[in-house]
Design a protein around this motif. Structure first.
Motif: not given
Length: 332
Positions: A197-205, A207-223
């Motif tokens: 659970a701890m490893v999954s939470a750490m990896v999840g944080f 990966v997911l935090s950087t993924t959301v940041f990347i997607l938000v950045s690229y959505l702004s770029v595409l706009s």
């Protein structure tokens, strides 16, 4: 079991992909070819960025470190894998296994944050071009890069220490081709639910935090790109974004599949195949995705090729003159 118990404290056995000799040779050739292409491609990117002053910008600063991470990434895993294809006893010491997991996790986590930094750079360049040179200063770029490496090291220390403090008393046979977290947890004889659970939470944080940041950045770029009137400029921008997102989808998707899917459906055999995507294939593909489709990198490659050909031409002419063939001098 006697042999396993006697030698367990000092070494593990990596089962790899197959025990068939003909497939071992095929896998060795394939992995060696991938490793050579990875080294040549990423070293080429680093050298081009260093020698071409036109590429001394924040985007290529991050790209050079992405290539460096891909080299370290591959060199942590593939040489040991190549050796295991050639030897009968696929042994790795306890210390080397821990070191492999540590450096692998460090490179993997750092790469997530470097990709996020690259996405932010593209957001500033396209969405806020007037502020780009002010915001993306050398100080900010170095700070973002240092933060990426620091996050990678801290996450990797927690990851490695958490796993290797567990007792491994059932088996020393790791059903994988390198020392990764899930197959190591699978051979521990103690309860691993908390560590998982701890490893999954750490990896999840990470990966997911950087993924959301990347997607938000690229959505702004595409706009912003959609507001470009030129069809050629719009197509070029869409092509670049699509290439980046393909690489990110392969890297992040395979990482999330291995680390975050439920344990009841956990299949180490499937994980070995999926792991080759983010540990072997992506480092080889990144130079193609991020460089060869980039106009500035293509121009730098053409200039570098011209310099090499000019240098070889001068050396060849000098060598010919030393041999006296031909000699163009004054008569008499």
């Amino acid at each position: 079991m006697t042999e396993d118990n006697d030698t367990f404290a000092s070494e593990f056995i990596l089962l790899g992909f197959t025990n068939q000799d003909d497939l071992q040779v095929t896998c060795f050739i394939l992995f060696l070819a991938v490793y050579v292409v990875t080294l040549i491609g990423n070293l080429g990117v680093i050298v081009l960025i260093r020698i071409d002053s036109c590429l001394h910008t924040p985007m290529y600063f991050f790209l050079s470190h992405l290539s460096l991470l891909d080299i370290c990434y591959s060199s942590t895993i593939i040489p040991q894998t190549l050796l295991n294809f050639l030897v009968e006893k696929k042994v790795i010491s306890f210390v080397r296994c821990a070191a492999q997991l540590f450096f692998f996790a460090t490179c993997a986590t750092t790469e997530c944050y470097v990709l996020a930094a690259m996405a932010y750079d593209r957001y500033m360049a396209i969405c806020n071009p007037l502020l780009y040179s002010v915001v993306m200063s050398q100080r900010l770029c170095v700070g973002m890069l240092a933060g990426s490496y620091l996050a990678g090291v801290i996450s990797s220390i927690i990851h490695t220490v958490s796993i290797f403090r567990l007792p491994f008393c059932q088996s020393k046979r790791i059903n994988h081709f390198f020392c990764d977290g899930p197959p190591l947890l699978a051979i521990s004889c103690s309860g691993t639910h908390i560590i998982e659970a701890m490893v999954s939470a750490m990896v999840g944080f990470n990966v997911l935090s950087t993924t959301v940041f990347i997607l938000v950045s690229y959505l702004s770029v595409l706009s912003s790109v959609l507001r470009i009137r030129s069809m050629s400029g719009r197509h070029k921008a869409f092509s670049t974004c699509a290439s980046h997102l393909v690489s990110i989808a392969l890297y992040y998707g395979s990482s999330l599949f291995v680390y975050l899917h439920p344990g009841s459906r956990h299949s180490l055999k499937h994980d070995k195949v999926v792991s080759t995507l983010y540990s072997v294939a992506v480092p080889m593909l990144n130079p193609l995705i991020y460089s060869l489709r980039n106009t500035s990198m293509k121009n730098a490659m053409r200039k570098a090729k011209g310099r090499v050909l000019s240098f070889l031409s001068v050396r060849c002419s000098r060598s010919t003159e030393r041999r006296g063939l031909p000699f163009h001098g004054k008569e008499g």
